[in-house]
Design a protein around this motif. Structure first.
Motif, short mmCIF file in Angstrom:
data_model
loop_
_atom_site.label_atom_id
_atom_site.label_comp_id
_atom_site.label_asym_id
_atom_site.label_seq_id
_atom_site.Cartn_x
_atom_site.Cartn_y
_atom_site.Cartn_z
N VAL A 340 80.02 57.97 28.84
CA VAL A 340 78.80 58.39 29.84
C VAL A 340 78.81 57.70 31.65
N GLN A 341 78.90 58.08 32.73
CA GLN A 341 78.55 57.89 34.16
C GLN A 341 77.75 58.57 34.22
N HIS A 342 76.89 57.48 35.28
CA HIS A 342 75.45 57.97 36.05
C HIS A 342 75.41 57.41 36.98
N ARG A 343 74.76 57.54 38.34
CA ARG A 343 75.27 57.29 39.89
C ARG A 343 73.21 57.12 39.92
N LEU A 344 72.80 56.19 40.29
CA LEU A 344 71.91 55.67 40.16
C LEU A 344 70.90 56.52 41.23
#
Length: 442
Positions: A340-344
């Motif tokens: 899972v990848q999340h960009r702030l």
């Protein structure tokens, strides 16, 4: 209550053969008091209580807790006792522990050395101290990759006010993400950040800041300072708050609480600590009052662009758990490992395979809501695969009666050596036809 001198006198008079009544008349004390002291039921210098001691019901619990953990803070113990109905104050608890000698000595820690401490001035708005505190035995339901959780604690050095953010890892993306959340909780910036010599901040080969962290500090317009080697006491404010978070909050955390609810609980606990007393230049004050004088600078309008990646295992329903919510993945990835990848600052999350190929993108839900977000294409594909893999015909009922068939009976006969008796089947239709053609009796 008799003094030690009076106790000596009555024992001496009793040894001389005087009766209790005579001793009471001579010493001007009550006969019951004399009799109790001579029998050893009461001790000199200790006054008998007129009413039961309200601490007596809690003695067994306090004794058991201090035997289990000799270093348990009295304040932590007071938090537990308040939930059990204890109404006394902190001084009452410490006095009872000392008077009853309930805290055992820890032999393993008897030889710890003590070092001198210097006093360091911390002007308002000057310094924020950051440090990780490791929290062992994290609840299994949190879904962390290890049995450890980590909390990044940020303390304002002037007021001592602190906030903390839970994290599953201490790597550089999680450090920057936790710092971004911490700065938002503080609501502003100081001029200097203090850190340990952690690899995510300081490159040990060059002795300089890492490029990513240097860009993060430039983005916020602050000066990042790393402690000198073997100078851990320089960050005494945050280290003491680390101790408080571990001993008073983490130690009592229930196994049933989720990671998102634990973060809310940690924030509330930290805010309550702002009410503790502090000694300022103008006398006794509180951490909250000193925090109001910090004069923090405003945060940048945009967050620093860092991508946080965490691994998850999809369920057989092609769902993953992430920050208290569930997101769908393509059905061919059911029970597979994904990232899972999340960009702030972004409103979406990406889900990628082990090779890094992004296979799903979902709108980010508020952490801890417990909602399930599915893509329409994922739902259709999952139903198609599930129906295609279903066996033909209706499934058997659990209580359905299915006796042995002919094939099973034949196999059983071979095993037992029994021969199946032959039966002659008579067709009565031929006899019926013959009877119809005959008109007279023979």
């Amino acid at each position: 209550m008799l003094s030690e001198r009076s106790s000596v006198d009555i024992h001496a008079l009793h040894r001389q053969g005087m009766t209790i009544s005579e001793i009471a008349r001579r010493t001007n004390h009550d006969r019951k008091t004399i009799r109790a002291h001579l029998a050893g039921e009461r001790q000199p210098g200790i006054r008998k209580r007129a009413s039961p001691d309200p601490f007596d019901p809690f003695v067994d619990y306090v004794t058991a807790r201090l035997v289990e953990d000799p270093h348990l803070w009295a304040m932590t113990l007071l938090d537990e006792l308040h939930r059990l109905g204890f109404t006394g104050s902190y001084p009452t608890l410490t006095r009872q522990i000392r008077a009853r000698r309930l805290r055992p000595a820890c032999i393993a820690c008897a030889h710890v050395t003590k070092r001198a401490n210097a006093i360091i001035e911390h002007p308002p708005g000057e310094e924020t101290q950051f440090d990780w505190v490791e929290l062992p035995d994290a609840p299994t339901g949190w879904g962390y990759p290890t049995k450890r959780a980590y909390a990044l604690v940020g303390s304002l050095a002037h007021s001592g006010s602190w906030r903390a953010v839970l994290s599953p890892s201490m790597d550089e993306p999680h450090l920057l993400a936790a710092m971004t959340a911490l700065l938002a909780l503080h609501g502003g910036l100081t001029r200097i950040w203090w850190f340990d010599r952690m690899r995510t901040v300081l490159n040990p080969a060059t002795g300089d800041l890492t490029p990513t962290f240097a860009a993060f500090a430039k983005h916020h317009g602050v000066t990042a300072v790393v402690c000198r080697p073997r100078s851990g006491n320089r960050k005494g404010v945050v280290e003491k708050n680390n101790h408080t978070a571990a001993q008073r909050w983490w130690r009592n955390l229930s196994d049933e609480v989720t990671a998102e609810h634990a973060q809310v609980s940690l924030e509330a606990f930290a805010r309550r600590q702002d009410g503790r007393r502090r000694e300022g230049k103008h006398g006794t004050t509180t951490a909250a009052a000193m925090r109001a004088t910090e004069g923090l600078r405003p945060l940048p309008p945009a967050v620093f662009p860092v991508v946080v990646a965490e691994q998850r295992t999809a369920t057989r329903q092609a769902l993953i758990d992430w920050r208290g919510n569930r997101y769908s993945v393509p059905p061919e990835l059911a029970a597979a490992r994904v990232t899972v990848q999340h960009r702030l600052g972004a409103a979406v999350i990406d889900i990628a395979t082990a090779s890094g190929v992004v296979v799903a993108r979902h709108r980010l839900a508020e952490p801890g809501l417990g909602v399930t977000i599915r893509d329409t294409g994922h739902v259709t594909a999952l139903e198609t695969i599930a129906l295609a893999s279903a066996p033909p015909g209706r499934p058997h009922r659990r209580k359905e009666r299915i006796p042995p068939g002919s094939a099973a009976l034949a196999a059983a006969a071979i095993l037992t050596g029994e021969t199946t008796p032959t039966t002659t089947v008579i067709d009565l239709a031929a006899y019926e036809q013959a009877a119809k053609n005959r008109n007279t009796l023979p």
